[in-house]
Design a protein around this motif. Sequence first.
Motif, short mmCIF file in Angstrom:
data_model
loop_
_atom_site.label_atom_id
_atom_site.label_comp_id
_atom_site.label_asym_id
_atom_site.label_seq_id
_atom_site.Cartn_x
_atom_site.Cartn_y
_atom_site.Cartn_z
N ASP A 1 0.80 -1.20 0.04
CA ASP A 1 0.01 0.04 -0.02
C ASP A 1 0.74 1.11 -0.06
OD1 ASP A 1 -1.68 2.08 0.67
OD2 ASP A 1 -3.17 0.56 1.43
N ASP A 2 0.54 2.06 -0.81
CA ASP A 2 1.25 3.35 -1.04
C ASP A 2 1.39 4.20 0.37
OD1 ASP A 2 2.92 5.04 -2.82
OD2 ASP A 2 1.40 6.62 -2.53
N GLN B 1 5.81 7.84 16.31
CA GLN B 1 6.00 6.45 16.36
C GLN B 1 4.85 5.60 15.88
OE1 GLN B 1 7.28 5.85 20.23
NE2 GLN B 1 9.47 6.32 19.93
N ALA B 2 5.22 4.41 15.71
CA ALA B 2 4.11 3.30 15.35
C ALA B 2 3.61 2.61 16.49
CB ALA B 2 4.53 2.49 14.11
N GLY B 3 2.17 2.25 16.89
CA GLY B 3 1.83 1.49 17.73
C GLY B 3 2.04 0.03 17.70
N ARG C 1 0.82 -4.69 11.70
CA ARG C 1 0.28 -4.70 10.28
C ARG C 1 1.46 -4.32 9.16
NH1 ARG C 1 -3.80 -2.32 11.57
NH2 ARG C 1 -3.09 -0.23 11.86
N ILE C 2 2.42 -3.60 9.56
CA ILE C 2 3.62 -3.40 8.87
C ILE C 2 4.39 -4.78 8.52
CG2 ILE C 2 5.82 -2.23 8.56
CD1 ILE C 2 4.33 0.22 9.87
N GLY D 1 4.75 -10.49 3.57
CA GLY D 1 3.65 -10.58 2.37
C GLY D 1 4.40 -10.32 1.03
N SER D 2 5.02 -9.11 1.25
CA SER D 2 5.48 -8.59 -0.09
C SER D 2 7.17 -9.40 -0.63
CB SER D 2 6.11 -7.05 0.15
OG SER D 2 6.93 -6.95 1.17
#
Length: 110
Positions: free
Chosen positions: A20-21, A36-38, A44-45, A51-52
């Motif tokens: 996803d862009d 910061q990411a929770g 999710r990342i 997967g990528s």
Amino acid sequence: MNRSCVSGNYHKAGLSLPVDDRYMAPSLPGTRPEGQAGPEEIARIRTGLLGSVIRLQEDYDRRAFEQYTPSVPIQQGYGIHVGDIDDALSYLLYHEGYHSGCIASLMRFV
């Protein structure tokens, strides 16, 4: 168009991006982290990145990158010729290794 390495490989082959862009935009040259990411976002990342990698292998195996066009910016910027997908994947390892080394240095420093 300037993209990260994995998405650049898809772009150079005329294929749609497997990521996803909204995850790619913060990684473009000239950007920096914004907060910061929770835990949920990190999960999710992580799932998307794994997967990528699987998708990249599948696409490579089915020869989806036959129309890959050479990357002039990498040649000009780093002096590394990237003329096909095999060159691009070799460069990808170098590029990600560079980032890993920077992160490891920062972790020791901080």
